[in-house]
Write a protein that holds these residues in place. Structure first.
Motif, PDB file in Angstrom:
ATOM      1  N   GLN A  11     -27.422  23.594 -22.336  1.00 41.77           N
ATOM      2  CA  GLN A  11     -27.706  22.847 -23.502  1.00 41.77           C
ATOM      3  C   GLN A  11     -26.401  21.962 -24.035  1.00 41.77           C
ATOM      4  N   ILE A  12     -25.545  23.063 -24.446  1.00 44.30           N
ATOM      5  CA  ILE A  12     -24.212  22.804 -25.058  1.00 44.30           C
ATOM      6  C   ILE A  12     -23.242  22.148 -23.984  1.00 44.30           C
ATOM      7  N   THR A  13     -23.226  22.633 -22.723  1.00 45.18           N
ATOM      8  CA  THR A  13     -22.279  22.156 -21.919  1.00 45.18           C
ATOM      9  C   THR A  13     -22.695  20.642 -21.539  1.00 45.18           C
ATOM     10  N   ARG A  14     -24.213  20.307 -21.545  1.00 41.94           N
ATOM     11  CA  ARG A  14     -24.686  19.178 -21.164  1.00 41.94           C
ATOM     12  C   ARG A  14     -24.280  17.940 -22.161  1.00 41.94           C
ATOM     13  N   VAL A  15     -24.265  18.497 -23.429  1.00 45.20           N
ATOM     14  CA  VAL A  15     -24.031  17.614 -24.467  1.00 45.20           C
ATOM     15  C   VAL A  15     -22.535  17.275 -24.614  1.00 45.20           C
ATOM     16  N   LEU A  16     -22.018  18.392 -24.465  1.00 42.63           N
ATOM     17  CA  LEU A  16     -20.238  18.124 -24.510  1.00 42.63           C
ATOM     18  C   LEU A  16     -19.891  17.466 -23.124  1.00 42.63           C
ATOM     19  N   ARG A  17     -20.478  17.343 -22.015  1.00 50.45           N
ATOM     20  CA  ARG A  17     -19.870  16.739 -20.738  1.00 50.45           C
ATOM     21  C   ARG A  17     -20.118  15.314 -20.998  1.00 50.45           C
ATOM     22  N   THR A  18     -21.444  14.971 -21.632  1.00 48.32           N
ATOM     23  CA  THR A  18     -21.907  13.280 -21.669  1.00 48.32           C
ATOM     24  C   THR A  18     -21.256  12.875 -22.747  1.00 48.32           C
ATOM     25  N   SER A  19     -20.821  13.521 -23.869  1.00 49.27           N
ATOM     26  CA  SER A  19     -20.154  12.856 -24.982  1.00 49.27           C
ATOM     27  C   SER A  19     -18.632  12.712 -24.464  1.00 49.27           C
ATOM     28  N   LEU A  20     -18.038  13.553 -23.820  1.00 52.23           N
ATOM     29  CA  LEU A  20     -16.728  13.449 -23.381  1.00 52.23           C
ATOM     30  C   LEU A  20     -16.568  12.518 -22.306  1.00 52.23           C
ATOM     31  N   GLN A  21     -17.313  12.395 -21.482  1.00 48.61           N
ATOM     32  CA  GLN A  21     -17.406  11.310 -20.190  1.00 48.61           C
ATOM     33  C   GLN A  21     -17.628  10.053 -21.075  1.00 48.61           C
ATOM     34  N   SER A  22     -18.329   9.819 -21.775  1.00 52.34           N
ATOM     35  CA  SER A  22     -18.518   8.613 -22.476  1.00 52.34           C
ATOM     36  C   SER A  22     -17.445   8.060 -23.359  1.00 52.34           C
ATOM     37  N   ASN A  23     -16.414   9.042 -23.797  1.00 54.17           N
ATOM     38  CA  ASN A  23     -15.147   8.519 -24.223  1.00 54.17           C
ATOM     39  C   ASN A  23     -14.055   8.577 -23.161  1.00 54.17           C
ATOM     40  N   GLY A  24     -14.293   8.488 -21.937  1.00 52.46           N
ATOM     41  CA  GLY A  24     -13.412   8.205 -20.955  1.00 52.46           C
ATOM     42  C   GLY A  24     -12.768   9.455 -20.271  1.00 52.46           C
ATOM     43  N   HIS A  25     -13.156  10.609 -20.740  1.00 51.16           N
ATOM     44  CA  HIS A  25     -12.576  11.879 -19.923  1.00 51.16           C
ATOM     45  C   HIS A  25     -13.367  12.309 -18.923  1.00 51.16           C
ATOM     46  N   GLU A  26     -12.435  12.975 -17.752  1.00 49.52           N
ATOM     47  CA  GLU A  26     -12.909  13.624 -16.692  1.00 49.52           C
ATOM     48  C   GLU A  26     -13.499  15.021 -17.219  1.00 49.52           C
ATOM     49  N   PRO A 101     -22.066  25.317 -36.217  1.00 51.18           N
ATOM     50  CA  PRO A 101     -22.524  23.953 -35.460  1.00 51.18           C
ATOM     51  C   PRO A 101     -21.244  23.046 -35.879  1.00 51.18           C
ATOM     52  N   PHE A 102     -20.952  22.259 -34.878  1.00 50.42           N
ATOM     53  CA  PHE A 102     -19.664  20.991 -35.172  1.00 50.42           C
ATOM     54  C   PHE A 102     -20.410  19.757 -34.892  1.00 50.42           C
ATOM     55  N   SER A 103     -19.976  18.593 -35.234  1.00 54.77           N
ATOM     56  CA  SER A 103     -20.086  17.339 -34.673  1.00 54.77           C
ATOM     57  C   SER A 103     -19.334  16.952 -33.521  1.00 54.77           C
ATOM     58  N   ILE A 104     -19.970  15.907 -32.652  1.00 56.49           N
ATOM     59  CA  ILE A 104     -19.111  15.494 -31.592  1.00 56.49           C
ATOM     60  C   ILE A 104     -17.899  15.118 -31.995  1.00 56.49           C
ATOM     61  N   GLN A 105     -17.954  13.998 -33.331  1.00 60.18           N
ATOM     62  CA  GLN A 105     -16.823  13.334 -33.752  1.00 60.18           C
ATOM     63  C   GLN A 105     -15.852  14.149 -33.969  1.00 60.18           C
ATOM     64  N   GLU A 106     -15.968  15.346 -34.699  1.00 60.99           N
ATOM     65  CA  GLU A 106     -14.911  16.423 -35.099  1.00 60.99           C
ATOM     66  C   GLU A 106     -14.233  16.849 -33.824  1.00 60.99           C
ATOM     67  N   LEU A 107     -15.036  17.335 -32.520  1.00 61.92           N
ATOM     68  CA  LEU A 107     -14.479  17.628 -31.480  1.00 61.92           C
ATOM     69  C   LEU A 107     -13.797  16.664 -30.813  1.00 61.92           C
ATOM     70  N   LEU A 108     -13.995  15.444 -30.700  1.00 60.10           N
ATOM     71  CA  LEU A 108     -13.438  14.138 -30.202  1.00 60.10           C
ATOM     72  C   LEU A 108     -11.967  13.945 -31.071  1.00 60.10           C
ATOM     73  N   ALA A 109     -11.960  14.319 -32.417  1.00 55.49           N
ATOM     74  CA  ALA A 109     -10.864  14.383 -33.034  1.00 55.49           C
ATOM     75  C   ALA A 109      -9.827  15.286 -32.661  1.00 55.49           C
ATOM     76  N   ARG A 110     -10.366  16.537 -32.432  1.00 53.80           N
ATOM     77  CA  ARG A 110      -9.448  17.670 -32.041  1.00 53.80           C
ATOM     78  C   ARG A 110      -8.861  17.635 -30.635  1.00 53.80           C
ATOM     79  N   VAL A 111      -9.738  16.846 -29.661  1.00 50.81           N
ATOM     80  CA  VAL A 111      -9.295  16.420 -28.536  1.00 50.81           C
ATOM     81  C   VAL A 111      -8.205  15.617 -28.475  1.00 50.81           C
ATOM     82  N   ARG A 112      -8.142  14.443 -29.396  1.00 49.13           N
ATOM     83  CA  ARG A 112      -6.961  13.588 -29.661  1.00 49.13           C
ATOM     84  C   ARG A 112      -5.822  14.263 -30.274  1.00 49.13           C
ATOM     85  N   VAL A 113      -5.982  14.938 -31.094  1.00 53.40           N
ATOM     86  CA  VAL A 113      -4.767  15.846 -31.658  1.00 53.40           C
ATOM     87  C   VAL A 113      -4.113  16.525 -30.655  1.00 53.40           C
ATOM     88  N   GLN A 114      -4.779  17.278 -29.716  1.00 53.90           N
ATOM     89  CA  GLN A 114      -4.169  17.945 -28.739  1.00 53.90           C
ATOM     90  C   GLN A 114      -3.490  17.074 -27.641  1.00 53.90           C
TER      91      GLN A 114
END
Length: 240
Positions: A11-26, A101-114
């Protein structure tokens, strides 16, 4: 960006994949460390997001295996009871962590930082480092902050250069002690506390006042992170 997500909870990988893909990531997904290492070699991702507690090869071992092959950014996911494992992963080369637990927005922010960190990374041998509010001339041992020169002691300068070459990356106390004082310094954490306090006084805009640090951010019980644009300007979340 090509991202590899590693977690043994579907369930975690499913949510992360959907969220990341919707923001343009492979996105590629792996269920454990062994599967992740195979996927890593096959897909050559530009960033890895991995859980720590997994059957077989855990996140620490996966981080170590990836670091032997690549400098790709690694973000680890951990629960609050995994502080020791989180620090171990960072010591073995992980770049950042997010506490569950963390928010998807926090994850996306950390991805942008990297993503920004990799784009702006200066080679270790480069003598001029320019990022955010900082300009560092390594050969002349000169540091400018927002265009104004600050005068640093030799150890302060060494710490500043190491922070700059690892900007936006969580650096553990042990990693920083080893980088500035060598192996003999890893058991002297008071050295680092004093040096960071001195450096903050010279580079922080609110030094000596009640304001929170904008550049050298504390990661509680773990270490420090340099935010070269200032935490209040970057839009990224600052740790409490």
């Amino acid at each position: 960006m090509r991202i590899l997500v590693v977690d043994d909870e579907p369930q975690i990988t499913r949510v992360l994949r959907t969220s990341l893909q919707s923001n343009g990531h492979e996105v590629a997904v792996a269920r454990d460390g062994v599967d992740a290492l195979e996927q890593f070699l096959k897909t050559q991702p530009e960033l890895v997001i991995t859980d720590l507690a997994m059957p077989g090869m855990d996140g620490i071992e996966l981080t170590r295996e990836i670091r032997e092959r690549s400098h790709v950014p690694i973000i680890v996911l951990s629960v609050r009871s995994q502080d020791a494992a989180k620090v171990a992963a960072l010591d073995h080369g992980a770049d950042d962590y997010i506490t569950k637990p963390f928010s998807i927005q926090e994850l996306l922010a950390r991805v942008r930082v990297q993503s920004r960190r990799m784009a702006a990374a200066a080679p270790q041998g480069e003598s001029l480092i320019e990022l955010g509010d900082f300009r560092i001339d390594v050969e002349r041992r000169q540091v400018l902050v927002r265009g104004a020169e600050v005068h640093l002691t030799p150890k302060e300068f060494d710490l500043m250069v190491y922070f700059a070459r690892n900007a936006d990356r969580v650096l553990t106390h042990r990693t920083l002690l080893r980088a500035v004082w060598g192996v003999a310094g890893v058991d002297q954490p008071e050295y680092l506390r004093v040096l960071v306090a001195q450096l903050r006084k010279k580079i922080e805009p609110d030094a000596g006042r009640s304001g929170e640090p904008r550049y050298i951010l504390s990661e509680p019980w773990v270490g420090y992170r340099l935010s070269p644009r200032g935490a209040s300007q970057s839009g990224e979340m600052q740790e409490p």
